[in-house]
Design a protein around this motif. Structure first.
Motif, PDB file in Angstrom:
ATOM      1  N   CYS A 165     -36.483  16.072  14.320  1.00 53.18           N
ATOM      2  CA  CYS A 165     -35.664  14.475  15.224  1.00 53.18           C
ATOM      3  C   CYS A 165     -34.040  14.007  14.162  1.00 53.18           C
ATOM      4  O   CYS A 165     -34.353  14.027  12.621  1.00 53.18           O
ATOM      5  N   PRO A 166     -32.684  14.248  14.290  1.00 53.04           N
ATOM      6  CA  PRO A 166     -31.735  14.068  13.664  1.00 53.04           C
ATOM      7  C   PRO A 166     -31.667  12.412  13.639  1.00 53.04           C
ATOM      8  O   PRO A 166     -31.402  12.082  12.490  1.00 53.04           O
ATOM      9  N   ASP A 209     -28.393  19.913  17.383  1.00 57.55           N
ATOM     10  CA  ASP A 209     -28.710  18.422  17.011  1.00 57.55           C
ATOM     11  C   ASP A 209     -29.956  18.303  17.378  1.00 57.55           C
ATOM     12  O   ASP A 209     -30.800  18.482  16.490  1.00 57.55           O
ATOM     13  N   LYS A 210     -29.754  17.287  19.059  1.00 63.21           N
ATOM     14  CA  LYS A 210     -31.331  16.196  19.319  1.00 63.21           C
ATOM     15  C   LYS A 210     -32.511  17.434  20.100  1.00 63.21           C
ATOM     16  O   LYS A 210     -33.243  16.987  20.475  1.00 63.21           O
ATOM     17  N   ASP A 216     -35.375  17.238  24.482  1.00 66.85           N
ATOM     18  CA  ASP A 216     -35.125  16.461  24.195  1.00 66.85           C
ATOM     19  C   ASP A 216     -35.827  15.643  22.588  1.00 66.85           C
ATOM     20  O   ASP A 216     -36.658  15.451  23.283  1.00 66.85           O
ATOM     21  N   THR A 246     -35.247  13.251  21.065  1.00 61.77           N
ATOM     22  CA  THR A 246     -34.966  11.540  20.903  1.00 61.77           C
ATOM     23  C   THR A 246     -35.764  10.577  21.825  1.00 61.77           C
ATOM     24  O   THR A 246     -36.403   9.766  21.768  1.00 61.77           O
TER      25      THR A 246
END
Length: 399
Positions: A167-168, A227-228, A256, A258
């Motif tokens: 997770c970024p 990315d995420k 996702d 996040t």
């Protein structure tokens, strides 16, 4: 330094250093060791690092000596000249902290300097086995951690796939397990698929609280992390995939990290029902890429489509590759946009690692050969992730 600078200023200096000196500086003082080993410092260092754009190539040697795994890795700078790949150094992963006795590991994915490896052989050779094994591995700090994956049991479940990403926002490694459910079980329970998510911070598997898409899909291996998001290529339905194969309606599934929410992305009508094509996904400079394969006169062609401006149903054609090989597989892309691929002339022959030049349309061989299907390529960065976790007791780690 400590006699003249405040500890707060020392921290600001230390967190800008690369991984190798940080590992050494832990022996300077207990305070520095506690700082560098802390989860907060590791997360901050991971997010804030600026490094050369590097690529990592994982593959399996065709000719393996007795007692060796055959797994090898190469890391090189992702530049425009390709000179670094020809001065590469091939390394046995067991010299970088990967357990020697796991010979059947394959790569699930890579994210922020970690590789997620899965023991396919254990999962498929013994159907009654209750568990499988995943390895989270950080070559930079020579550490690997074993994660037990609960095996979905019973006659009504099949075709389990995994996804992996860091997770970024939290720098928390996550493993996603998706099990497609058969028609019989779907009719009796109303459940299309079973999902569990493992986070390293909790050390446990949990069922996401977010609602899953209300549509039966068959999810394919080889996920892509951008990315995420973790992406998988998918087919609509279960029996449709088994019965019709490439005729089934094609989709992309996203997760996702996040919010732990799943989304199904419909593909454009022009190739969502193509019967003669095979598809997979990749990534190019932060964009999702759709790869369309076809066979012409016993040779393989590939058309590369790039998602435009993040619009899920809008893809633009990057190029078409007419390859003089019986088999090709796009593994990833160079900094200049040129594809890296695995090629094979005949079934059973060693596979070659090849660069394709978009301008000259030349196929440049790297003199790296491996077992077909064993290549994995992704961007690579040095990171401290896993430093704050003890080595798993189920592995014999070689440092």
């Amino acid at each position: 330094m400590s006699d003249y600078l405040s500890f707060e200023l020392q921290v600001e200096i230390i967190k800008r250093l690369p991984v190798k000196p940080l590992l050494q500086f832990r022996s300077v003082s207990k305070r520095w060791k506690t700082l560098i080993n802390s989860s907060k410092f590791i997360a901050t260092h991971t997010v804030g690092q600026t490094q050369l754009n590097r690529l990592l190539v994982w593959y399996e040697d065709c000719y393996v000596d007795l007692g060796k795994t055959g797994k090898k890795i190469v890391s090189f700078v992702n530049d425009e000249t390709l000179e670094s790949i020809f001065t590469r150094q091939e390394i046995d992963p067991t010299t970088l902290g990967l357990a020697k006795h796991y010979k059947d590991l394959r790569v699930v994915g890579s994210s922020q300097g970690l590789l997620c490896l899965y023991d396919f052989e254990r999962d498929h050779s013994c159907y009654k086995s209750a568990t499988a094994m995943v390895v989270l591995w950080n070559p930079s700090i020579r550490k690997s951690i074993g994660v037990v994956v609960p095996r979905v049991s019973g006659w009504g479940f099949r075709h389990t796939v995994l996804g992996f990403g860091v997770c970024p926002i939290t720098s928390d490694p996550m493993i996603v397990k998706i099990t497609n459910v058969s028609m019989e079980m779907r009719n009796s329970t109303g459940v299309h698929w079973a999902v569990e998510v493992y986070t390293l911070s909790t050390g446990s598997w949990r069922i996401p609280t977010s609602k899953l898409p209300d549509k039966p899909v068959t999810v394919r291996w080889n996920p892509v992390v951008i990315d995420k998001f973790i992406y998988w290529f998918a087919f609509h339905g279960i029996e449709e995939f088994v019965k019709y194969g490439v005729d089934a309606n094609k989709l992309i599934l996203s997760f996702d990290m996040t919010t732990q929410e799943f989304t199904l992305i419909d593909l454009p009508n022009c190739f969502s029902h193509q019967a003669s094509m095979e598809f997979s996904i990749s990534k190019l400079k932060g964009s999702l890429v759709l790869l369309e394969y076809n066979t012409n006169n016993e040779k393989r062609d590939c058309v590369i489509w790039v998602m435009t401006n993040g619009v899920s149903n809008l893809f633009s054609k990057l190029c078409a590759i007419n390859a003089p090989y019986a088999s090709i597989k796009i593994l990833g892309f160079m900094k200049n946009g040129g594809p890296m691929m695995e090629t094979q002339d005949e079934f059973g022959e060693p596979a070659a690692f090849v660069f394709y030049d978009l301008c000259s349309k030349d196929f440049n061989h790297t003199a790296i050969y491996a077992k077909g299907g064993s290549f994995f390529v992704d961007s690579y960065m040095e990171t401290l992730l896993l430093l704050d976790h003890p080595d798993s007791s189920v592995f014999s780690i070689t440092n």
